[in-house]
Scaffold this motif. Structure first.
Motif, PDB file in Angstrom:
ATOM      1  N   MET A 233       0.826  -1.194   0.000  1.00 14.74           N
ATOM      2  CA  MET A 233       0.000   0.000   0.000  1.00 14.74           C
ATOM      3  C   MET A 233       0.864   1.249   0.000  1.00 14.74           C
ATOM      4  N   GLU A 234       0.708   2.048  -0.992  1.00 19.01           N
ATOM      5  CA  GLU A 234       1.507   3.261  -1.117  1.00 19.01           C
ATOM      6  C   GLU A 234       1.233   4.249   0.014  1.00 19.01           C
ATOM      7  N   ILE A 235      -0.020   4.373   0.432  1.00 27.60           N
ATOM      8  CA  ILE A 235      -0.368   5.333   1.492  1.00 27.60           C
ATOM      9  C   ILE A 235       0.328   4.979   2.810  1.00 27.60           C
ATOM     10  N   ILE A 236       0.414   3.688   3.108  1.00 29.85           N
ATOM     11  CA  ILE A 236       1.084   3.267   4.345  1.00 29.85           C
ATOM     12  C   ILE A 236       2.557   3.639   4.283  1.00 29.85           C
ATOM     13  N   ASN A 237       3.183   3.431   3.131  1.00 28.55           N
ATOM     14  CA  ASN A 237       4.595   3.790   2.989  1.00 28.55           C
ATOM     15  C   ASN A 237       4.803   5.299   3.166  1.00 28.55           C
ATOM     16  N   LYS A 238       3.906   6.096   2.627  1.00 31.21           N
ATOM     17  CA  LYS A 238       4.015   7.552   2.769  1.00 31.21           C
ATOM     18  C   LYS A 238       3.854   7.977   4.222  1.00 31.21           C
ATOM     19  N   ILE A 239       2.877   7.384   4.904  1.00 36.81           N
ATOM     20  CA  ILE A 239       2.654   7.718   6.314  1.00 36.81           C
ATOM     21  C   ILE A 239       3.852   7.288   7.156  1.00 36.81           C
ATOM     22  N   CYS A 240       4.386   6.108   6.875  1.00 34.60           N
ATOM     23  CA  CYS A 240       5.556   5.630   7.622  1.00 34.60           C
ATOM     24  C   CYS A 240       6.748   6.553   7.430  1.00 34.60           C
ATOM     25  N   GLU A 241       6.955   6.987   6.211  1.00 33.46           N
ATOM     26  CA  GLU A 241       8.063   7.903   5.917  1.00 33.46           C
ATOM     27  C   GLU A 241       7.909   9.200   6.710  1.00 33.46           C
ATOM     28  N   LYS A 242       6.707   9.760   6.704  1.00 31.18           N
ATOM     29  CA  LYS A 242       6.443  11.000   7.435  1.00 31.18           C
ATOM     30  C   LYS A 242       6.570  10.789   8.952  1.00 31.18           C
ATOM     31  N   ALA A 243       6.058   9.668   9.443  1.00 34.84           N
ATOM     32  CA  ALA A 243       6.129   9.368  10.875  1.00 34.84           C
ATOM     33  C   ALA A 243       7.575   9.244  11.332  1.00 34.84           C
ATOM     34  N   ARG A 244       8.391   8.582  10.535  1.00 33.59           N
ATOM     35  CA  ARG A 244       9.812   8.441  10.892  1.00 33.59           C
ATOM     36  C   ARG A 244      10.514   9.803  10.894  1.00 33.59           C
ATOM     37  N   GLN A 245      10.159  10.649   9.954  1.00 36.85           N
ATOM     38  CA  GLN A 245      10.725  11.999   9.887  1.00 36.85           C
ATOM     39  C   GLN A 245      10.340  12.803  11.139  1.00 36.85           C
ATOM     40  N   ILE A 246       9.069  12.742  11.512  1.00 36.23           N
ATOM     41  CA  ILE A 246       8.601  13.455  12.707  1.00 36.23           C
ATOM     42  C   ILE A 246       9.276  12.905  13.957  1.00 36.23           C
ATOM     43  N   GLU A 247       9.372  11.577  14.044  1.00 36.41           N
ATOM     44  CA  GLU A 247      10.005  10.954  15.204  1.00 36.41           C
ATOM     45  C   GLU A 247      11.466  11.394  15.326  1.00 36.41           C
ATOM     46  N   LYS A 248      12.150  11.471  14.205  1.00 34.19           N
ATOM     47  CA  LYS A 248      13.551  11.895  14.204  1.00 34.19           C
ATOM     48  C   LYS A 248      13.682  13.345  14.680  1.00 34.19           C
ATOM     49  N   GLU A 249      12.763  14.191  14.240  1.00 37.81           N
ATOM     50  CA  GLU A 249      12.812  15.611  14.591  1.00 37.81           C
ATOM     51  C   GLU A 249      12.315  15.904  16.004  1.00 37.81           C
ATOM     52  N   LYS A 250      11.256  15.207  16.428  1.00 41.66           N
ATOM     53  CA  LYS A 250      10.591  15.550  17.686  1.00 41.66           C
ATOM     54  C   LYS A 250      10.743  14.506  18.793  1.00 41.66           C
ATOM     55  N   GLY A 251      11.263  13.334  18.450  1.00 39.81           N
ATOM     56  CA  GLY A 251      11.463  12.303  19.467  1.00 39.81           C
ATOM     57  C   GLY A 251      10.377  11.249  19.510  1.00 39.81           C
ATOM     58  N   ARG A 252       9.215  11.565  18.973  1.00 29.77           N
ATOM     59  CA  ARG A 252       8.134  10.583  18.890  1.00 29.77           C
ATOM     60  C   ARG A 252       7.081  11.084  17.900  1.00 29.77           C
ATOM     61  N   CYS A 253       6.230  10.174  17.502  1.00 24.22           N
ATOM     62  CA  CYS A 253       5.147  10.512  16.577  1.00 24.22           C
ATOM     63  C   CYS A 253       3.920   9.697  16.979  1.00 24.22           C
ATOM     64  N   ILE A 254       2.818  10.365  17.154  1.00 26.33           N
ATOM     65  CA  ILE A 254       1.560   9.695  17.491  1.00 26.33           C
ATOM     66  C   ILE A 254       0.627   9.846  16.299  1.00 26.33           C
ATOM     67  N   ILE A 255       0.076   8.726  15.863  1.00 29.14           N
ATOM     68  CA  ILE A 255      -0.834   8.721  14.718  1.00 29.14           C
ATOM     69  C   ILE A 255      -2.212   8.305  15.199  1.00 29.14           C
ATOM     70  N   ALA A 256      -3.216   9.086  14.887  1.00 31.87           N
ATOM     71  CA  ALA A 256      -4.603   8.763  15.235  1.00 31.87           C
ATOM     72  C   ALA A 256      -5.349   8.421  13.956  1.00 31.87           C
ATOM     73  N   ILE A 257      -6.161   7.373  14.029  1.00 32.95           N
ATOM     74  CA  ILE A 257      -6.946   6.933  12.881  1.00 32.95           C
ATOM     75  C   ILE A 257      -8.412   6.970  13.285  1.00 32.95           C
TER      76      ILE A 257
END
Length: 82
Positions: free
Chosen positions: A1-25
């Motif tokens: 799924m392309e959308i999951i890969n995009k979200i994972c990429e963004k989440a990893r970027q946020i985690e790297k910058e801020k220390g954690r990433c919380i995703i709500a669905i």
């Protein structure tokens, strides 16, 4: 799924910058929230925390009790008054 890969990429970027990433669905009943969350969590090696775990403990989730709970979440009568 392309959308999951995009979200994972963004989440990893946020985690790297801020220390954690919380995703709500969010979504309607039966829309695939749990399936999507589990797939996303598997790729991110992250836990899934369900709102039901806060709303009603597993031992109290009887069919009768869940029917009452669904009234609050799915009832068009209740939703129309929000």
């Amino acid at each position: 799924m392309e959308i999951i890969n995009k979200i994972c990429e963004k989440a990893r970027q946020i985690e790297k910058e801020k220390g954690r990433c919380i995703i709500a669905i969010d979504g309607r009943c039966g829309s695939g929230k749990t399936t999507f969350a589990e797939r996303l969590a598997a790729k991110l090696h992250a836990p899934v925390i369900h709102v039901d775990d806060f709303y009603l403990p597993k031992e109290k989730r009887t069919p009768e009790r869940m029917e009452k709970a669904l009234l609050w979440f799915d009832s068009p009568v209740i939703a129309a008054h929000w």
